[in-house]
Design a protein around this motif. Structure first.
Motif, mmCIF file in Angstrom:
data_model
loop_
_atom_site.group_PDB
_atom_site.id
_atom_site.type_symbol
_atom_site.label_atom_id
_atom_site.label_comp_id
_atom_site.label_asym_id
_atom_site.label_seq_id
_atom_site.Cartn_x
_atom_site.Cartn_y
_atom_site.Cartn_z
ATOM 1 N N ILE A 36 63.446 -52.825 84.539
ATOM 2 C CA ILE A 36 62.810 -52.873 85.862
ATOM 3 C C ILE A 36 63.189 -51.598 86.623
ATOM 4 O O ILE A 36 63.773 -51.623 87.704
ATOM 5 C CB ILE A 36 63.168 -54.150 86.647
ATOM 6 N N PRO B 109 62.594 -48.471 88.801
ATOM 7 C CA PRO B 109 61.621 -48.058 89.826
ATOM 8 C C PRO B 109 60.965 -46.724 89.469
ATOM 9 O O PRO B 109 61.632 -45.806 88.958
ATOM 10 C CB PRO B 109 62.465 -47.935 91.089
ATOM 11 N N ALA C 22 60.356 -42.009 86.087
ATOM 12 C CA ALA C 22 61.280 -43.070 85.654
ATOM 13 C C ALA C 22 61.966 -42.609 84.376
ATOM 14 O O ALA C 22 61.377 -41.875 83.573
ATOM 15 C CB ALA C 22 60.541 -44.377 85.423
ATOM 16 N N GLN D 180 57.113 -50.219 88.536
ATOM 17 C CA GLN D 180 58.341 -50.265 87.743
ATOM 18 C C GLN D 180 58.011 -50.134 86.258
ATOM 19 O O GLN D 180 56.956 -50.565 85.791
ATOM 20 C CB GLN D 180 59.085 -51.610 87.951
ATOM 21 N N THR E 158 59.123 -51.942 83.265
ATOM 22 C CA THR E 158 59.827 -53.219 83.106
ATOM 23 C C THR E 158 60.809 -53.205 81.936
ATOM 24 O O THR E 158 61.855 -53.844 82.003
ATOM 25 C CB THR E 158 58.823 -54.365 82.954
#
Length: 619
Positions: free
Chosen positions: A513, A515, A521, A607, A609
């Motif tokens: 998860i 962000p 990311a 996000q 995941t």
């Protein structure tokens, strides 16, 4: 371009059409390697041929004829008010009387049908799951904290479960089901069984059944919706799952769940649900969490899967020719997903029954047979999968990495004893496909064979079995009808016994998860050693409906990954968020002990995941 050149191009096209040339829509590559996932390489029938509920005794021969067995014994606590009628222990206030289910006549009535399943099916049901509904208790139990529906005292409630199991053990001479599922779909009943109560009850039952009987224990038996909606409402559903895992990873043996797809309309033109993308995405979250917390995988059991009709607002028992077909078709789609996740999937049980009729319930929608043994349409699901046996081994396959959504799911199996090879294809899409079967370096070049397909045709389910086809006349392709499941069987002279095995394992990122901040990311994945043969990256991405969930770029240890596809997303319309799963080819030479994965996106928000590296070593 000159007029002469245009004429030449048209002539070539016309000549190709006259010669029957077939242009492929996609390609499936079949490698000359067996594929082991987490040590599992064979088909293993008993993991996949399971039915919900025990069989009517008279239908046991019919069930065996289609290769189906009871995989889940359900609602024994509810039937005949077994738990509701349980008296209080006169010597211990608030606890069940241990003598109640030792009474011979009641014990026989309670467990005779199960005993006859053992006699009828033998070792084929050694790994059965025993489930209770968990919402039916005697009035003398204090249920004040749960609106009169669930006991306050977890020790007393779990003692009742233990006494039931003890009675069954006594009656059957110790032949208990292998796995116990503690409560059915508790997320439906959170008004009475809140998440903490659910955790406490599972732990209390597990501790007693494991220590007293050596049974394995599964939970939480969540609904399909619980996993499918994991990313919604600030991940509220996922937070409940994580709280359960905090207990279950120490005290339970399996994470159990349900999975359904639902028709949008009775014409069957469209459907939505957890399969394919959200099934992989949500289970990757479960596995990623287990790796972060415990450094290992958690075994999964699916205890209900198939077709749901709630979205039609016509009741769960509505049935017509289309729902019959979709029951088979959706169940087939889940089978492909489970078989592609067999590193984690221990077993699966379709929500189908030998016969579901009882006084006041006349529907046959999920029944395999009429009461007098006549096979119904949905029995063709098991007839189809009966073609696959323990001796068959999975071959490594791959789909076309074309940067698009993948609507086809492939599998391949070979039997070293008979030298027969089978390619299985499931079409999630609504158009037919010409699928090129590619055997690198022509390690195998089968020309013709027999195909079996399940399709909806002329207003009903049609099964075209063992139809001859000639792949050589279709430029190496096979035809896959729209909204269908098929297998293509080839007889060969190839020595499959001499193949090496690609041993795949899945490794997860150190965080989840993640962000998407400033369009970026990142995570790292550690692997235990080097010398990998092949690898791919699977990334779950959750973003707002109007955002682009495809990464602009993904790098693996600084090297750009350019070959990708997206898993089929059946929630494009109904999903409150856009939750996609992308897979990328990873060159094996780039894999280090610690690997950095960086992703960039258009815009902010959303996000990642989970991130999984599926890597194989050839042995």
């Amino acid at each position: 371009m000159s007029l002469h050149n245009c004429r030449m191009i048209l002539q070539v096209l016309c000549t190709s059409l006259l010669l029957g040339a077939v242009f492929s829509d996609t390609t499936v590559t079949i490698y000359n390697e067996f594929l082991s996932q987490g040590g599992r390489v064979n088909y293993e029938v008993e993991r996949w041929n399971n039915v919900n509920g025990l069989s009517q005794i008279s239908l046991i021969p019919n069930m065996k004829s289609i290769g189906a067995v009871p995989g889940r014994w359900v609602n024994r606590d509810r039937r005949e008010d077994l738990f509701k009628n349980w008296p209080q222990n006169p010597s211990r206030h608030g606890y069940p009387d241990p003598k109640y289910l030792q009474e011979p006549a009641l014990q026989r009535r309670t467990f005779l049908t199960y005993k006859r399943q053992i006699d009828g099916y033998g070792k084929d049901i050694d790994n059965m799951i025993w489930e209770i509904e968990g919402m039916f208790w005697p009035s003398w139990m204090n249920m004040s904290q749960h609106q009169g529906r669930f006991p306050n005292d977890m020790d007393a409630a779990s003692e009742m479960v233990s006494l039931m199991v003890q009675s069954c053990k006594d009656y059957t001479g110790g032949k208990l089901p292998a796995i116990f599922e503690v409560i059915n779909e508790p997320d439906w009943d959170e008004k009475y069984v809140n998440p903490q109560t659910n955790v406490n009850f599972h732990k209390a039952v597990a501790d007693k059944l494991k220590s007293r009987f050596g049974m394995k224990v599964a939970g939480p038996s969540y609904t399909s919706m619980a996993l499918r909606q994991s990313t919604e409402n600030n991940f509220s559903s996922w937070k409940r799952t994580a709280k359960f895992l905090d207990m279950s990873l120490d005290h339970l043996d399996y994470f159990s769940f349900h999975s359904y797809n639902h028709l949008h309309d009775i014409s069957g033109h469209s459907y939505a649900g957890i399969n394919e993308a959200r099934l992989f995405a949500s289970l990757d979250m479960v596995e990623n969490y287990s790796h972060i917390k415990k450094g290992k995988k958690v075994e999964l059991v699916n205890t209900e899967f198939g077709l749901g009709l709630n979205s039609l607002q016509m009741g769960p028992n509505f049935e017509n020719a289309m729902t019959d077909f979709q029951t088979i078709y959706q169940s087939n789609g889940f089978m492909f997903s489970f078989l592609n996740l067999r590193e984690f999937m221990d077993r699966a049980t379709a929500f189908l029954l030998s016969n579901e009729q009882y006084p006041g319930h006349t529907s046959l929608r999920n029944s395999l047979f009429t009461k007098d043994g006549h096979p119904l349409t949905v029995s063709q699901f098991y007839v189809f999968w009966k073609n696959f046996i323990d001796a068959q081994k999975f071959l490594r396959v791959s789909s076309l990495y074309n940067g698009q959504e993948k609507t086809l799911s492939p599998l391949a199996l070979a039997n070293p004893n008979t030298k027969e090879m089978v390619v299985l294809l499931h079409n999630f899409g609504s158009k037919s496909e010409n699928v090129k079967l590619d055997f690198p370096n022509n390690w195998l070049n089968p020309s013709s064979g027999e195909q079996t397909c399940i399709v909806f045709e002329n207003g009903k389910t049609a099964v075209h079995s063992n139809t001859h086809f000639d792949r050589s006349k279709q430029h190496g392709s096979v035809s896959l009808p729209a909204t269908s499941t098929c297998f293509y069987k080839f007889k060969t002279n190839f020595n499959f016994g001499g193949l090496h095995t690609d041993n795949q394992n899945t490794y997860y990122g150190k965080n989840m998860i993640i962000p998407i901040s400033n369009g970026h990311a990142q995570t790292t994945i550690s692997v235990p050693s080097s010398g990998y043969h092949e690898a791919r990256l699977r990334v779950g991405i959750n973003r707002a409906k109007n955002a682009d969930a495809k990464p602009k770029a993904v790098t693996f240890n600084g090297n750009a990954l350019s070959s990708s596809y997206m898993l089929f997303d059946s929630m494009k319309i109904e999903g409150k968020t856009k939750w996609n799963v992308w897979e990328f080819v990873v060159p094996q030479s780039q894999i280090h002990a610690t690997n950095t994965i960086s992703m960039t996106f258009d815009g902010n928000g959303g996000q990642v995941t989970s991130v999984a590296l599926i890597a194989g070593k050839l042995r």
